[in-house]
Write a protein that holds these residues in place. Sequence first.
Motif, short mmCIF file in Angstrom:
data_model
loop_
_atom_site.label_atom_id
_atom_site.label_comp_id
_atom_site.label_asym_id
_atom_site.label_seq_id
_atom_site.Cartn_x
_atom_site.Cartn_y
_atom_site.Cartn_z
N LYS A 103 0.84 -1.19 0.00
CA LYS A 103 0.00 0.00 0.00
C LYS A 103 0.88 1.25 0.00
N GLN A 104 1.93 1.19 0.79
CA GLN A 104 2.85 2.33 0.89
C GLN A 104 3.48 2.62 -0.48
N ALA A 105 3.86 1.58 -1.20
CA ALA A 105 4.49 1.75 -2.52
C ALA A 105 3.51 2.41 -3.50
N ILE A 106 2.25 2.01 -3.43
CA ILE A 106 1.24 2.59 -4.32
C ILE A 106 1.06 4.08 -4.02
N VAL A 107 0.87 4.39 -2.74
CA VAL A 107 0.64 5.79 -2.34
C VAL A 107 1.86 6.66 -2.67
N GLU A 108 3.05 6.11 -2.44
CA GLU A 108 4.26 6.88 -2.74
C GLU A 108 4.42 7.13 -4.24
N PHE A 109 4.04 6.13 -5.05
CA PHE A 109 4.13 6.31 -6.50
C PHE A 109 3.17 7.40 -6.97
N VAL A 110 1.97 7.38 -6.43
CA VAL A 110 0.99 8.40 -6.82
C VAL A 110 1.45 9.79 -6.37
N GLN A 111 1.98 9.88 -5.18
CA GLN A 111 2.48 11.18 -4.71
C GLN A 111 3.65 11.66 -5.57
N GLY B 249 11.28 7.50 -16.96
CA GLY B 249 10.57 8.10 -15.83
C GLY B 249 10.03 7.06 -14.89
N PRO B 250 9.22 7.49 -13.92
CA PRO B 250 8.73 6.57 -12.90
C PRO B 250 7.79 5.52 -13.47
N ARG B 251 7.92 4.32 -12.98
CA ARG B 251 7.20 3.15 -13.51
C ARG B 251 6.71 2.29 -12.35
N PHE B 252 5.58 1.66 -12.52
CA PHE B 252 5.03 0.80 -11.47
C PHE B 252 4.44 -0.43 -12.13
N ALA B 253 4.94 -1.60 -11.73
CA ALA B 253 4.42 -2.86 -12.27
C ALA B 253 4.10 -3.78 -11.11
#
Lengths: 339, 339
Positions: B40-48, B278-282
């Motif tokens: 959850k922390q990784a998701i929120v940090e990516f969005v921020q 740039g920033p990426r999330f998988a």
Amino acid sequence: MLSPIALFKQIAVGFVLLFAVATAQAQNDPLPSWNDTVTKQAIVEFVQATTDSAKPTFVPSEERIATFDQDGTLWVEHPMYSQVIYCLDRVPALVAEKPELKDVEPFKTVLSGDREAIAKLPMAELEKLLAATLTGMTVDAFNAEVAKWIASAKDPRWKRPYTALAYQPMKELLGYLRNNGFKTYIVTGGGQDFVRVYSESTYGIPPEQVVGTAGSTTYSYGKDGKPLLTKDPKLLLNDNNAGKPEGIHLMIGRRPIMAFGNSTGDRQMLEYTEAGDGPRFAALVLHDDGEREYAYGPAKGLPDTRVGTFPQELYDEAMNNGWIVISMKNDWGEILSEQ
Amino acid sequence: MLSPIALFKQIAVGFVLLFAVATAQAQNDPLPSWNDTVTKQAIVEFVQATTDSAKPTFVPSEERIATFDQDGTLWVEHPMYSQVIYCLDRVPALVAEKPELKDVEPFKTVLSGDREAIAKLPMAELEKLLAATLTGMTVDAFNAEVAKWIASAKDPRWKRPYTALAYQPMKELLGYLRNNGFKTYIVTGGGQDFVRVYSESTYGIPPEQVVGTAGSTTYSYGKDGKPLLTKDPKLLLNDNNAGKPEGIHLMIGRRPIMAFGNSTGDRQMLEYTEAGDGPRFAALVLHDDGEREYAYGPAKGLPDTRVGTFPQELYDEAMNNGWIVISMKNDWGEILSEQ
């Protein structure tokens, strides 16, 4: 009774007020480049009818899909589609990479610079040219090439970039529709990947809202192990004629409530749009202004070329179906922005 | 010094305040069904990181594309894809229309109701079943059939409609991303037309943001002269494996910055997403909760079936690439909403 000076003052105030009202009207007019004709009136009435939730003709915003052909509808298509000019312009670089092509048709004729001979290249040769210049590279490399070309190439008549040949009235219309909750799409016979490069900056239409003729791509890995997407010379969707409603279904999945075109290639899109339930709007742009742009189609005046055709039977179908025919000459004040 | 009564009052006020703060936090938490774990922390940090324009990791909203596999990622896929159940459920009606099918495979086996025999139908027979139930009708007729089925069919384990088997944490995630300017897409191996019927009401994802396995359609005219679009048994896009990045390019034309899957069919989509600048999330959803849902993949526990597989090598690739593995057991508080 007023003194002459007081009368003068009153008249002056009146003029100022009149001027203020006129200015305010112009500022509030979302379609300032459209003349005050029945065409403009029909557009405004349709938008009012579909966006007023108190009316039985109201359409929820998610269903407000408006589709636009590009060449000849959103920008100038005469005397040759911009994408074909791009392909011709790419030939020297292509031959520099593969010198064996310089004596092979159609590259030989293109390199000769003989415009008449180029215009007469048979369709099969033209297809070879498109395949060689539009496929065989990664999508990233293609996007970069097109972006470079579109930033520098100029139309010979107006001496401006092609993106500056987008019709000002249509740009206003796109913005007006979006401000009223419509989602605007390009549905073009041109290459989907080509148009996507400049659609956002030119029309405010993001790449994902461009439906066009599309080939397949192949996913693979480069020498560095990085994923690559390569453009194949294999057609997935020919987004012309019946391909337009088929492409709309594939890419959007909803039937538009408004559609704009200018040639027989748009006929099925307009028919399909019109055949849905509820309020519908279908229109064709008629190129009848040989002075400010070009005159062709039923307006005649130009020889037959490879750009979109608007024969008399399409005009008759439009009249029979109550489609709007937009006269560039009469309905549009300004055709191109003054920049 | 405070009197005991005053002290009691102060403590009571303190409790009320504490309770109010906790409630406010819960109300402000956009992901209440996610446990407070590193995921959850990784998701929120990516969005921020991607939405704060003061940060170097900022991504303009038009580039904030997030893609989600559906089966096993957004809703339950075990023990059989809902779309396959739809196709099986359609067989009696199909045979009523064409009685000659009742002695022909695979229809004969399906009509027998023998679950084991149905599960063992070879792929070629299954394809015949899909072609017969998913094509050959107009897109409007198909949409109406699916809408009727989805409103009435129920999953045998939970005794709820399939759309009520969408994962609550993922629905929250979709909403959270959209509230932060992301455009959310489904990219499914399932049928594009099938998923589009319920995507908006179930996930808030409109039909035009569903990319899936798609066949061609044919435009024609009915006896009344009205335009028809008919679904053909001809595959245009197999939106699985390499077909996912290829489908994303075809339908979206931009590389996602976030991607979510749960099986080998999503591998290339995650690789392609990760390979951009740039920033990426998988992320991959791991089905490791045999009690509340199902346990399969590297978590084992379930026999091999036809739904998405998550072999050890995919798990290893995820670890090597720094992809997030979402544990349903540990990262999700509530899996299905309580409705």
